[in-house]
Design a protein around this motif. Structure first.
Motif, PDB file in Angstrom:
ATOM      1  N   LYS A  51     -27.399   3.164   6.658  1.00 18.95           N
ATOM      2  CA  LYS A  51     -28.415   2.953   5.631  1.00 18.95           C
ATOM      3  C   LYS A  51     -28.844   4.240   4.926  1.00 18.95           C
ATOM      4  O   LYS A  51     -28.982   4.251   3.698  1.00 18.95           O
ATOM      5  N   ASN A  54     -26.663   5.131   1.849  1.00 18.48           N
ATOM      6  CA  ASN A  54     -27.035   4.409   0.621  1.00 18.48           C
ATOM      7  C   ASN A  54     -28.351   4.918   0.057  1.00 18.48           C
ATOM      8  O   ASN A  54     -28.484   5.090  -1.157  1.00 18.48           O
ATOM      9  N   HIS A  59     -25.720   3.431  -3.645  1.00 22.89           N
ATOM     10  CA  HIS A  59     -24.821   2.388  -3.156  1.00 22.89           C
ATOM     11  C   HIS A  59     -23.362   2.638  -3.526  1.00 22.89           C
ATOM     12  O   HIS A  59     -22.455   2.268  -2.771  1.00 22.89           O
ATOM     13  N   GLU A  60     -23.116   3.265  -4.644  1.00 22.75           N
ATOM     14  CA  GLU A  60     -21.720   3.537  -5.017  1.00 22.75           C
ATOM     15  C   GLU A  60     -21.084   4.513  -4.029  1.00 22.75           C
ATOM     16  O   GLU A  60     -19.928   4.352  -3.633  1.00 22.75           O
ATOM     17  N   GLY A  62     -22.038   4.804  -0.925  1.00 21.31           N
ATOM     18  CA  GLY A  62     -21.871   3.993   0.276  1.00 21.31           C
ATOM     19  C   GLY A  62     -20.627   3.130   0.200  1.00 21.31           C
ATOM     20  O   GLY A  62     -19.894   2.978   1.183  1.00 21.31           O
ATOM     21  N   ASN A  63     -20.365   2.568  -0.976  1.00 24.27           N
ATOM     22  CA  ASN A  63     -19.153   1.762  -1.173  1.00 24.27           C
ATOM     23  C   ASN A  63     -17.894   2.599  -0.976  1.00 24.27           C
ATOM     24  O   ASN A  63     -16.913   2.137  -0.394  1.00 24.27           O
TER      25      ASN A  63
END
Length: 71
Positions: A51, A54, A59-60, A62-63
Motif C-alpha cells: 500500500k 501506491n 497507482h501507475e 504500483g501497477n
C-alpha cells in the motif's frame, strides 16, 4: 468463448491467473498428480507493505511493480 474464458480466469492488469483461474488449474493438477502418484509443489508470493508504494508513488507506479512481479 475462449476470450471470455481468458477474461474470467486472468487478472486484467498482470495477465496472470486470478484466484478463480489458479484454483481451477490447481484442482486439475492435483487430480493429475493423484492419478500419476507423483508429488506436487506450489509457491505463493505475498507482497508485504505494498500500500505505501501506491500512496507514495501513485497507482501507475504500483501497477508497474505488479506487472514486473508477474513477469
Amino acid at each position: 468463448l475462449s476470450h471470455l474464458r481468458f477474461q474470467a480466469f486472468t487478472d486484467q492488469l498482470t495477465k496472470v491467473l486470478n484466484r478463480r483461474g489458479f484454483i481451477r488449474l490447481a484442482q486439475r493438477r492435483l487430480e493429475q498428480a493423484v492419478c500419476a502418484k507423483v508429488g506436487v509443489c506450489a509457491i505463493a508470493i505475498d507482497l508485504d507493505d505494498f500500500k505505501p508504494v501506491n500512496d507514495r508513488y501513485g497507482h501507475e507506479a504500483g501497477n508497474l511493480v505488479l506487472r514486473g512481479l508477474a513477469k
